[in-house]
Motif scaffolding. Structure first.
Motif, PDB file in Angstrom:
ATOM      1  N   ILE A  66       0.842  -1.205   0.000  1.00 20.64           N
ATOM      2  CA  ILE A  66       0.000   0.000   0.000  1.00 20.64           C
ATOM      3  C   ILE A  66       0.871   1.247   0.000  1.00 20.64           C
TER       4      ILE A  66
ATOM      5  N   GLU B 119      -2.658  10.116   3.835  1.00 20.53           N
ATOM      6  CA  GLU B 119      -3.882   9.313   3.784  1.00 20.53           C
ATOM      7  C   GLU B 119      -4.417   8.994   5.177  1.00 20.53           C
TER       8      GLU B 119
ATOM      9  N   THR C 265      -8.726   1.111   5.278  1.00 19.76           N
ATOM     10  CA  THR C 265      -8.063   0.195   4.349  1.00 19.76           C
ATOM     11  C   THR C 265      -7.454  -0.976   5.102  1.00 19.76           C
TER      12      THR C 265
ATOM     13  N   ARG D 226       4.151   7.180  -6.689  1.00 21.88           N
ATOM     14  CA  ARG D 226       3.456   5.924  -6.409  1.00 21.88           C
ATOM     15  C   ARG D 226       4.265   4.727  -6.907  1.00 21.88           C
TER      16      ARG D 226
ATOM     17  N   LYS E 175       5.644   1.801  -4.499  1.00 19.09           N
ATOM     18  CA  LYS E 175       5.212   0.415  -4.668  1.00 19.09           C
ATOM     19  C   LYS E 175       6.391  -0.498  -4.972  1.00 19.09           C
TER      20      LYS E 175
ATOM     21  N   ASP F  66      -4.597   0.536  -3.134  1.00 20.42           N
ATOM     22  CA  ASP F  66      -4.499   1.965  -2.858  1.00 20.42           C
ATOM     23  C   ASP F  66      -4.903   2.255  -1.416  1.00 20.42           C
TER      24      ASP F  66
ATOM     25  N   SER G 109      -8.748   2.666  -0.427  1.00 23.03           N
ATOM     26  CA  SER G 109      -9.587   1.579  -0.918  1.00 23.03           C
ATOM     27  C   SER G 109      -9.752   0.498   0.135  1.00 23.03           C
TER      28      SER G 109
ATOM     29  N   GLN H  17      -5.200  -0.713 -13.160  1.00 25.36           N
ATOM     30  CA  GLN H  17      -5.554  -0.350 -11.787  1.00 25.36           C
ATOM     31  C   GLN H  17      -4.991  -1.371 -10.806  1.00 25.36           C
ATOM     32  N   MET H  18      -5.644  -1.577  -9.677  1.00 24.36           N
ATOM     33  CA  MET H  18      -5.095  -2.458  -8.653  1.00 24.36           C
ATOM     34  C   MET H  18      -5.087  -3.906  -9.139  1.00 24.36           C
TER      35      MET H  18
ATOM     36  N   THR I 242     -13.188   1.559  -3.957  1.00 18.31           N
ATOM     37  CA  THR I 242     -12.248   2.676  -3.890  1.00 18.31           C
ATOM     38  C   THR I 242     -12.971   4.012  -3.782  1.00 18.31           C
TER      39      THR I 242
END
Length: 238
Positions: free
Chosen positions: A15, A20, A27, A80, A84, A100, A103, A156-157, A204
């Motif tokens: 993550i 955040e 999450t 990001r 990651k 994310d 999410s 995306q994820m 999300t």
């Protein structure tokens, strides 16, 4: 920082998180609510240069949830892809799930990922739904799901074998958007069968869709994602 765990985890959930504090707790709670045994999971949160209480919230969660192994890393350069990549390198699970920080995972997601992985798919995108009851928010993500199913758009994820992720060199850190799309395209070009997991989901936040008046965020986000899908503007600020 980590809680006790027995043996090597099967799944590492990576993550990236920048400022955040509002979302990261929920999450993490969604991971702690998984139907898969928590002792066989690992969470790697990468604090990506936050200026708020993100790291504090993660530490407090880890302290209060000893059954789940939680690791907090720091990547000061906002990116990001870079965050990651760091999380994936430090992860120890056989399977990576990229999630994310705004999410939440369905309670059966890890179980479905493991089933699909063991079924012969080393990587796959995951169905994304809006964490909202708003019809426009839900329609936007329904449209994204349609593209994944009908037009084989993998983005995306997603989940991925850690071995495969490292072998392909991880995310392209020059990219500000669609780094996931670019990685999965690279995986497919290398001969990997990349699936789309629709039996479960990730909810999300639709906050990007609401950042402009008159719901213009829906249009600007769609256009930006479309251009990125076509390979245009992936390195532009996002």
């Amino acid at each position: 920082m980590a809680s006790c765990s027995t043996g090597r985890p099967e799944v590492s959930i990576v993550i990236p998180a920048r400022n955040e504090e509002t979302f990261i707790g929920r999450t993490l709670e969604s991971i702690a609510s998984q139907s898969w045994p928590l002792e066989r999971l690992e969470v790697v949160v990468v604090d990506n240069g936050s200026h708020d209480r993100t790291a504090t919230v993660v530490r407090e969660f880890a302290s209060n949830t000893p059954r789940l192994q939680v690791r907090l890393l720091h990547e000061p350069l906002p990116s990001r892809a870079r965050a990651k990549n760091l999380g994936a390198r430090e992860a120890t699970g056989e399977i990576l799930i990229f999630l994310d920080a705004d999410s939440a995972m369905a309670t059966d997601l890890v179980m479905r990922v493991i089933e699909t992985y063991r079924g012969g798919y080393p990587a796959g995108s995951i169905r994304i739904v809006a964490d909202s009851r708003d019809l426009l928010d839900r329609a936007f993500f329904w449209l994204m799901e349609l593209g994944k199913r009908r037009f084989h758009i993998r983005a995306q994820m997603f989940y991925c074998s850690r071995e495969l992720f490292l072998a392909l060199g991880g995310f392209d850190e020059r990219l500000q958007i669609a780094e996931d799309r670019e990685f999965l395209q690279r995986a497919e070009r290398s001969g990997v069968q990349v699936c789309h997991l629709s039996a479960s989901w990730i909810a999300t936040s639709p906050r990007r869709l609401r950042r402009l008046p008159l719901r213009l965020g829906l249009l600007t986000t769609f256009v930006r994602w479309l251009l990125a899908h076509l390979g245009i503007g992936r390195s532009w600020p996002y």
